[in-house]
Design an enzyme around this catalytic site. Sequence first.
Site, PDB file in Angstrom:
ATOM      1  N   CYS A 118       0.811  -1.225   0.000  1.00 15.94           N
ATOM      2  CA  CYS A 118       0.000   0.000   0.000  1.00 15.94           C
ATOM      3  C   CYS A 118       0.845   1.275   0.000  1.00 15.94           C
ATOM      4  CB  CYS A 118      -0.985  -0.024   1.161  1.00 15.94           C
ATOM      5  SG  CYS A 118      -0.226   0.011   2.814  1.00 15.94           S
ATOM      6  N   HIS A 139      -2.716   1.045   6.754  1.00 18.89           N
ATOM      7  CA  HIS A 139      -3.006   1.067   5.321  1.00 18.89           C
ATOM      8  C   HIS A 139      -3.074   2.512   4.830  1.00 18.89           C
ATOM      9  CE1 HIS A 139      -4.324  -0.651   1.542  1.00 18.89           C
ATOM     10  NE2 HIS A 139      -5.451   0.052   1.549  1.00 18.89           N
ATOM     11  N   HIS A 148      -5.695   2.232  -4.443  1.00 15.22           N
ATOM     12  CA  HIS A 148      -4.778   1.674  -3.442  1.00 15.22           C
ATOM     13  C   HIS A 148      -4.320   0.292  -3.876  1.00 15.22           C
ATOM     14  CE1 HIS A 148      -8.144  -0.662  -1.129  1.00 15.22           C
ATOM     15  NE2 HIS A 148      -8.529  -0.413  -2.367  1.00 15.22           N
TER      16      HIS A 148
END
Length: 399
Positions: free
Chosen positions: A280, A339, A351
Amino acid sequence: MKKHFLLFFLTSFIAFAKPVKYTLSKQSISDSSVSQIIDSFTQRFAPDKRTAIFQIDAYRKDNQLVLTGKTNLIEAKNALISRLKVGNTIVVDEIKTLPETELEDKIYGLVEVSVCNIRYSPRHSGELASQALMGTPIKILEREDNGWLLIQTPDNYIAWVDRGAITTIKKEQLKQWQNSPKLIYTRSYGSAYSEANINSETVSDLVAGCIIELKAEKDGFYEVLFPDHRKGFVAKNEANIYNKWLSGINANEENLDKTSKRLMGVPYLWGGTSFKGVDCSGFTKTVYFLNGIMLPRDASQQVMVGETVDRTGNWANLKTGDLLFFGEKREDGSERVVHVAMWLGNGEFVHASDKVSINSMISSAPNYDAYNFKRYLRAKRILKTGMEGIDKLKTDKVY
Protein backbone atom coordinates in the site's frame (compact mmCIF):
# COMPACT_ATOMS: atom_id res chain seq x y z
CA MET A 1 58.71 -6.86 61.56
CA LYS A 2 56.26 -9.26 59.90
CA LYS A 3 54.05 -6.35 58.88
CA HIS A 4 57.00 -4.56 57.21
CA PHE A 5 58.05 -7.75 55.45
CA LEU A 6 54.53 -8.41 54.22
CA LEU A 7 54.17 -4.85 52.94
CA PHE A 8 57.52 -5.13 51.10
CA PHE A 9 56.47 -8.44 49.56
CA LEU A 10 53.11 -7.11 48.32
CA THR A 11 54.68 -3.93 46.92
CA SER A 12 57.32 -5.93 45.03
CA PHE A 13 54.70 -8.36 43.72
CA ILE A 14 52.52 -5.55 42.38
CA ALA A 15 55.50 -3.81 40.78
CA PHE A 16 56.83 -6.83 38.88
CA ALA A 17 53.76 -8.97 38.26
CA LYS A 18 52.32 -9.07 34.74
CA PRO A 19 48.86 -7.59 34.22
CA VAL A 20 46.10 -10.11 34.79
CA LYS A 21 43.51 -10.59 32.01
CA TYR A 22 40.01 -11.00 33.35
CA THR A 23 37.47 -13.10 31.53
CA LEU A 24 33.99 -12.39 32.82
CA SER A 25 30.69 -13.46 31.38
CA LYS A 26 28.36 -10.68 30.33
CA GLN A 27 25.55 -10.10 32.74
CA SER A 28 22.46 -7.99 32.60
CA ILE A 29 23.23 -4.83 34.50
CA SER A 30 21.35 -4.59 37.77
CA ASP A 31 21.55 -0.82 37.97
CA SER A 32 18.07 0.21 36.81
CA SER A 33 19.08 3.84 36.37
CA VAL A 34 21.61 2.87 33.68
CA SER A 35 18.96 0.90 31.83
CA GLN A 36 16.58 3.82 32.07
CA ILE A 37 19.19 6.23 30.69
CA ILE A 38 19.93 3.93 27.74
CA ASP A 39 16.21 3.52 27.05
CA SER A 40 15.68 7.28 27.14
CA PHE A 41 18.52 7.84 24.66
CA THR A 42 17.09 5.15 22.39
CA GLN A 43 13.67 6.81 22.43
CA ARG A 44 15.19 10.22 21.84
CA PHE A 45 17.65 9.44 19.05
CA ALA A 46 16.29 6.25 17.47
CA PRO A 47 12.52 6.03 18.08
CA ASP A 48 12.07 4.32 14.70
CA LYS A 49 14.22 1.19 14.37
CA ARG A 50 13.59 1.17 10.62
CA THR A 51 15.67 4.31 10.11
CA ALA A 52 18.29 4.28 12.89
CA ILE A 53 20.38 1.76 14.84
CA PHE A 54 20.98 2.29 18.55
CA GLN A 55 21.28 -1.18 20.05
CA ILE A 56 23.20 -0.61 23.29
CA ASP A 57 23.63 -3.01 26.22
CA ALA A 58 25.59 -2.61 29.49
CA TYR A 59 27.14 -4.87 32.09
CA ARG A 60 29.42 -4.56 35.12
CA LYS A 61 33.06 -5.62 35.12
CA ASP A 62 34.77 -4.91 38.43
CA ASN A 63 34.13 -1.22 39.00
CA GLN A 64 33.64 -0.52 35.31
CA LEU A 65 30.49 -0.07 33.24
CA VAL A 66 31.02 -1.77 29.87
CA LEU A 67 28.85 -0.70 26.92
CA THR A 68 28.35 -3.11 24.00
CA GLY A 69 26.16 -3.30 20.90
CA LYS A 70 26.18 -1.23 17.72
CA THR A 71 24.94 2.08 16.39
CA ASN A 72 25.18 4.35 13.36
CA LEU A 73 24.52 7.41 15.54
CA ILE A 74 27.99 8.46 16.67
CA GLU A 75 26.93 11.72 18.32
CA ALA A 76 24.21 9.94 20.27
CA LYS A 77 26.69 7.30 21.43
CA ASN A 78 29.16 9.93 22.62
CA ALA A 79 26.39 11.80 24.44
CA LEU A 80 25.33 8.58 26.18
CA ILE A 81 28.88 7.87 27.35
CA SER A 82 29.19 11.40 28.74
CA ARG A 83 25.88 11.04 30.52
CA LEU A 84 26.94 7.77 32.18
CA LYS A 85 30.28 9.14 33.38
CA VAL A 86 29.05 10.32 36.75
CA GLY A 87 30.89 10.12 40.04
CA ASN A 88 33.57 7.44 40.01
CA THR A 89 31.97 5.43 37.20
CA ILE A 90 34.44 4.29 34.56
CA VAL A 91 32.74 3.69 31.21
CA VAL A 92 34.35 1.27 28.76
CA ASP A 93 33.24 1.76 25.15
CA GLU A 94 32.93 -1.55 23.29
CA ILE A 95 30.13 -0.32 21.02
CA LYS A 96 30.53 -1.14 17.33
CA THR A 97 30.19 2.05 15.32
CA LEU A 98 28.63 1.81 11.87
CA PRO A 99 29.76 1.93 9.11
CA GLU A 100 32.11 -0.75 10.39
CA THR A 101 35.85 -0.14 9.93
CA GLU A 102 36.29 -3.35 7.93
CA LEU A 103 34.54 -1.65 5.01
CA GLU A 104 37.42 0.84 4.82
CA ASP A 105 36.51 3.61 2.35
CA LYS A 106 33.91 1.67 0.34
CA ILE A 107 30.89 2.67 2.39
CA TYR A 108 28.77 3.77 -0.56
CA GLY A 109 27.06 1.91 -3.35
CA LEU A 110 24.75 2.13 -6.34
CA VAL A 111 21.92 -0.26 -7.15
CA GLU A 112 22.94 -2.07 -10.36
CA VAL A 113 19.77 -4.12 -11.02
CA SER A 114 16.38 -2.79 -12.12
CA VAL A 115 14.75 -3.53 -8.76
CA CYS A 116 16.80 -4.42 -5.70
CA ASN A 117 15.03 -6.43 -2.99
CA ILE A 118 15.85 -5.24 0.53
CA ARG A 119 15.17 -7.66 3.40
CA TYR A 120 14.92 -7.53 7.18
CA SER A 121 17.44 -10.37 7.58
CA PRO A 122 20.59 -11.22 5.57
CA ARG A 123 19.19 -14.12 3.53
CA HIS A 124 17.03 -14.59 0.46
CA SER A 125 14.31 -16.16 2.60
CA GLY A 126 14.17 -13.04 4.79
CA GLU A 127 11.02 -10.92 4.88
CA LEU A 128 10.95 -8.25 2.17
CA ALA A 129 11.29 -4.83 3.76
CA SER A 130 11.48 -2.54 0.74
CA GLN A 131 12.93 -2.13 -2.74
CA ALA A 132 15.34 0.28 -4.42
CA LEU A 133 15.52 1.09 -8.13
CA MET A 134 18.57 1.04 -10.37
CA GLY A 135 20.84 4.02 -9.76
CA THR A 136 19.72 4.55 -6.17
CA PRO A 137 22.72 5.61 -4.05
CA ILE A 138 22.95 3.79 -0.74
CA LYS A 139 25.19 3.88 2.33
CA ILE A 140 26.76 0.61 3.46
CA LEU A 141 26.83 0.07 7.22
CA GLU A 142 27.89 -3.54 7.74
CA ARG A 143 28.87 -6.68 5.84
CA GLU A 144 28.06 -10.28 6.76
CA ASP A 145 30.38 -13.20 5.99
CA ASN A 146 27.82 -14.50 3.48
CA GLY A 147 28.19 -11.34 1.42
CA TRP A 148 24.99 -9.60 2.48
CA LEU A 149 25.21 -5.86 3.16
CA LEU A 150 23.35 -3.81 5.75
CA ILE A 151 22.46 -0.62 3.89
CA GLN A 152 20.64 2.65 4.37
CA THR A 153 18.60 4.05 1.49
CA PRO A 154 17.98 7.75 0.68
CA ASP A 155 14.70 7.57 2.64
CA ASN A 156 16.81 6.36 5.62
CA TYR A 157 15.40 2.83 5.61
CA ILE A 158 17.90 0.31 7.04
CA ALA A 159 17.84 -3.35 5.99
CA TRP A 160 19.83 -6.07 4.21
CA VAL A 161 20.61 -6.55 0.52
CA ASP A 162 22.33 -9.23 -1.53
CA ARG A 163 25.86 -8.12 -2.47
CA GLY A 164 25.18 -8.98 -6.12
CA ALA A 165 22.65 -6.16 -6.47
CA ILE A 166 25.04 -3.40 -5.37
CA THR A 167 28.16 -1.86 -6.89
CA THR A 168 30.30 -0.67 -3.96
CA ILE A 169 32.09 2.63 -4.51
CA LYS A 170 34.16 5.25 -2.71
CA LYS A 171 32.98 8.75 -1.86
CA GLU A 172 34.86 10.25 -4.82
CA GLN A 173 33.18 7.79 -7.19
CA LEU A 174 29.79 8.68 -5.76
CA LYS A 175 30.44 12.37 -6.42
CA GLN A 176 31.53 11.55 -9.96
CA TRP A 177 28.30 9.65 -10.56
CA GLN A 178 26.23 12.47 -9.06
CA ASN A 179 27.86 14.97 -11.41
CA SER A 180 27.46 12.83 -14.54
CA PRO A 181 24.60 13.25 -17.06
CA LYS A 182 21.83 10.78 -16.28
CA LEU A 183 18.86 9.14 -17.90
CA ILE A 184 15.57 8.15 -16.24
CA TYR A 185 13.51 5.32 -17.61
CA THR A 186 9.89 6.49 -17.93
CA ARG A 187 8.07 3.53 -19.50
CA SER A 188 6.45 1.08 -17.09
CA TYR A 189 8.60 -1.88 -18.19
CA GLY A 190 11.30 -2.41 -20.79
CA SER A 191 14.89 -3.36 -21.54
CA ALA A 192 18.33 -2.03 -22.32
CA TYR A 193 20.05 -3.66 -25.28
CA SER A 194 23.63 -4.48 -26.24
CA GLU A 195 23.30 -2.48 -29.47
CA ALA A 196 21.14 0.34 -30.80
CA ASN A 197 18.66 -2.28 -31.94
CA ILE A 198 15.71 -3.79 -30.04
CA ASN A 199 16.49 -7.16 -31.62
CA SER A 200 19.95 -7.27 -30.06
CA GLU A 201 20.81 -9.03 -26.80
CA THR A 202 19.18 -7.74 -23.60
CA VAL A 203 21.62 -6.22 -21.12
CA SER A 204 19.09 -5.57 -18.33
CA ASP A 205 15.39 -5.19 -17.71
CA LEU A 206 14.16 -1.75 -16.62
CA VAL A 207 11.15 -0.27 -14.84
CA ALA A 208 9.88 3.28 -14.49
CA GLY A 209 12.19 5.29 -12.23
CA CYS A 210 15.44 3.49 -13.01
CA ILE A 211 18.31 5.98 -13.35
CA ILE A 212 21.36 5.28 -15.52
CA GLU A 213 24.43 7.26 -16.53
CA LEU A 214 24.04 8.81 -19.98
CA LYS A 215 27.01 8.58 -22.36
CA ALA A 216 25.73 9.49 -25.85
CA GLU A 217 22.85 9.40 -28.34
CA LYS A 218 22.78 7.12 -31.37
CA ASP A 219 20.17 6.21 -33.99
CA GLY A 220 17.11 6.80 -31.85
CA PHE A 221 18.74 5.32 -28.74
CA TYR A 222 20.50 6.58 -25.65
CA GLU A 223 23.85 4.94 -24.95
CA VAL A 224 24.08 4.28 -21.22
CA LEU A 225 26.55 3.02 -18.63
CA PHE A 226 25.33 0.93 -15.70
CA PRO A 227 26.82 1.28 -12.19
CA ASP A 228 28.77 -1.97 -12.68
CA HIS A 229 30.15 -0.60 -16.01
CA ARG A 230 27.95 -2.65 -18.32
CA LYS A 231 27.13 -0.72 -21.49
CA GLY A 232 23.73 -0.66 -23.13
CA PHE A 233 21.25 1.18 -25.33
CA VAL A 234 17.78 2.42 -24.36
CA ALA A 235 15.14 3.52 -26.88
CA LYS A 236 14.63 7.29 -26.77
CA ASN A 237 10.85 7.01 -26.68
CA GLU A 238 11.10 4.98 -23.45
CA ALA A 239 13.29 7.34 -21.41
CA ASN A 240 14.27 10.95 -20.87
CA ILE A 241 17.34 12.95 -19.90
CA TYR A 242 16.98 13.19 -16.12
CA ASN A 243 17.39 16.95 -15.63
CA LYS A 244 15.07 17.64 -18.58
CA TRP A 245 12.49 15.27 -17.13
CA LEU A 246 12.77 16.78 -13.66
CA SER A 247 12.36 20.35 -14.89
CA GLY A 248 9.31 19.33 -16.89
CA ILE A 249 7.34 17.41 -14.28
CA ASN A 250 4.58 19.08 -12.33
CA ALA A 251 3.28 17.38 -9.22
CA ASN A 252 -0.34 18.40 -9.51
CA GLU A 253 -3.66 16.63 -9.08
CA GLU A 254 -3.98 15.68 -12.76
CA ASN A 255 -0.51 14.14 -13.01
CA LEU A 256 -0.86 12.20 -9.75
CA ASP A 257 -4.14 10.79 -11.09
CA LYS A 258 -2.52 9.73 -14.39
CA THR A 259 0.49 8.17 -12.66
CA SER A 260 -1.63 6.18 -10.22
CA LYS A 261 -3.64 4.68 -13.08
CA ARG A 262 -0.46 3.54 -14.84
CA LEU A 263 -0.09 1.09 -11.96
CA MET A 264 -3.59 -0.36 -12.21
CA GLY A 265 -3.54 -4.13 -11.89
CA VAL A 266 0.05 -4.32 -10.57
CA PRO A 267 0.06 -7.19 -8.04
CA TYR A 268 0.28 -6.59 -4.31
CA LEU A 269 3.72 -7.42 -2.95
CA TRP A 270 4.58 -6.99 0.72
CA GLY A 271 7.64 -4.71 0.75
CA GLY A 272 7.27 -3.80 -2.95
CA THR A 273 7.90 -0.26 -4.20
CA SER A 274 8.12 -0.72 -7.97
CA PHE A 275 6.15 -1.67 -11.07
CA LYS A 276 7.08 -5.28 -10.34
CA GLY A 277 4.86 -5.21 -7.26
CA VAL A 278 3.76 -2.79 -4.55
CA ASP A 279 2.34 -2.80 -1.06
CA CYS A 280 0.00 0.00 0.00
CA SER A 281 2.67 2.53 0.97
CA GLY A 282 4.97 1.34 -1.82
CA PHE A 283 2.22 2.29 -4.24
CA THR A 284 1.77 5.83 -2.92
CA LYS A 285 5.54 6.23 -2.68
CA THR A 286 5.98 5.18 -6.32
CA VAL A 287 3.23 7.50 -7.56
CA TYR A 288 4.77 10.49 -5.82
CA PHE A 289 8.34 9.52 -6.77
CA LEU A 290 7.43 9.57 -10.47
CA ASN A 291 6.18 13.11 -9.85
CA GLY A 292 9.44 14.23 -8.26
CA ILE A 293 8.49 13.85 -4.58
CA MET A 294 10.02 11.42 -2.07
CA LEU A 295 7.67 10.12 0.60
CA PRO A 296 8.77 8.08 3.63
CA ARG A 297 8.63 4.32 3.12
CA ASP A 298 5.77 3.00 5.29
CA ALA A 299 2.18 4.10 5.93
CA SER A 300 2.96 4.73 9.62
CA GLN A 301 5.73 7.08 8.46
CA GLN A 302 3.80 8.75 5.64
CA VAL A 303 1.04 9.72 8.06
CA MET A 304 3.60 11.87 9.89
CA VAL A 305 4.10 14.23 6.92
CA GLY A 306 1.83 16.62 5.06
CA GLU A 307 -1.17 18.62 6.27
CA THR A 308 -4.21 17.01 7.89
CA VAL A 309 -7.31 17.96 5.85
CA ASP A 310 -9.94 15.60 7.27
CA ARG A 311 -10.63 13.36 10.27
CA THR A 312 -14.37 12.78 10.03
CA GLY A 313 -15.02 11.47 6.51
CA ASN A 314 -16.10 14.76 4.96
CA TRP A 315 -15.05 13.81 1.43
CA ALA A 316 -15.85 17.28 0.11
CA ASN A 317 -12.69 18.53 1.85
CA LEU A 318 -10.42 16.23 -0.18
CA LYS A 319 -8.52 16.79 -3.41
CA THR A 320 -7.02 14.33 -5.86
CA GLY A 321 -3.65 13.18 -4.53
CA ASP A 322 -4.54 13.42 -0.84
CA LEU A 323 -3.50 10.37 1.15
CA LEU A 324 -6.09 8.43 3.14
CA PHE A 325 -4.93 6.49 6.19
CA PHE A 326 -6.66 3.51 7.75
CA GLY A 327 -6.23 1.49 10.93
CA GLU A 328 -7.59 1.45 14.46
CA LYS A 329 -8.17 3.94 17.22
CA ARG A 330 -7.03 2.77 20.63
CA GLU A 331 -8.77 3.46 23.93
CA ASP A 332 -5.97 5.81 24.99
CA GLY A 333 -6.65 8.01 21.95
CA SER A 334 -3.65 6.86 19.93
CA GLU A 335 -3.89 5.39 16.43
CA ARG A 336 -2.37 2.39 14.70
CA VAL A 337 -1.98 3.10 10.97
CA VAL A 338 -1.87 -0.04 8.81
CA HIS A 339 -3.01 1.07 5.32
CA VAL A 340 -2.78 4.04 2.96
CA ALA A 341 -4.56 4.98 -0.27
CA MET A 342 -4.74 7.98 -2.63
CA TRP A 343 -7.88 10.01 -3.17
CA LEU A 344 -9.15 10.39 -6.76
CA GLY A 345 -12.33 12.37 -6.26
CA ASN A 346 -16.05 11.61 -6.63
CA GLY A 347 -15.85 9.38 -3.57
CA GLU A 348 -13.18 7.13 -5.05
CA PHE A 349 -9.65 6.21 -3.98
CA VAL A 350 -6.92 4.04 -5.50
CA HIS A 351 -4.78 1.67 -3.44
CA ALA A 352 -2.76 -1.55 -3.44
CA SER A 353 -4.86 -4.32 -1.93
CA ASP A 354 -4.54 -7.72 -3.64
CA LYS A 355 -3.64 -5.60 -6.68
CA VAL A 356 -3.79 -1.89 -7.47
CA SER A 357 -7.46 -1.03 -7.88
CA ILE A 358 -10.06 1.69 -7.35
CA ASN A 359 -12.69 1.58 -4.63
CA SER A 360 -15.33 3.95 -3.31
CA MET A 361 -16.40 5.41 0.01
CA ILE A 362 -20.00 5.73 -1.22
CA SER A 363 -22.12 2.84 0.01
CA SER A 364 -24.33 2.78 -3.10
CA ALA A 365 -21.35 2.48 -5.47
CA PRO A 366 -20.61 -0.95 -7.02
CA ASN A 367 -16.98 -0.70 -5.87
CA TYR A 368 -17.84 0.38 -2.31
CA ASP A 369 -15.18 -0.71 0.23
CA ALA A 370 -17.06 -1.20 3.50
CA TYR A 371 -14.02 -2.66 5.26
CA ASN A 372 -11.78 0.36 4.70
CA PHE A 373 -14.66 2.80 5.19
CA LYS A 374 -15.06 1.50 8.74
CA ARG A 375 -11.38 1.79 9.61
CA TYR A 376 -10.74 5.24 8.04
CA LEU A 377 -8.67 7.50 10.29
CA ARG A 378 -7.68 10.67 8.47
CA ALA A 379 -6.56 12.29 5.22
CA LYS A 380 -3.42 14.32 4.65
CA ARG A 381 -2.40 16.64 1.83
CA ILE A 382 1.13 16.34 0.45
CA LEU A 383 0.93 18.97 -2.30
CA LYS A 384 1.86 21.87 -0.09
CA THR A 385 5.33 23.40 -0.17
CA GLY A 386 7.52 23.62 2.89
CA MET A 387 5.98 20.64 4.69
CA GLU A 388 8.44 18.96 7.01
CA GLY A 389 9.47 15.43 6.08
CA ILE A 390 8.80 15.78 2.36
CA ASP A 391 11.78 15.84 0.00
CA LYS A 392 11.91 16.57 -3.70
CA LEU A 393 14.20 14.98 -6.26
CA LYS A 394 17.21 17.14 -7.08
CA THR A 395 19.01 17.98 -10.31
CA ASP A 396 22.46 17.30 -8.85
CA LYS A 397 22.35 14.42 -6.35
CA VAL A 398 18.95 13.09 -7.52
CA TYR A 399 17.98 11.88 -4.02
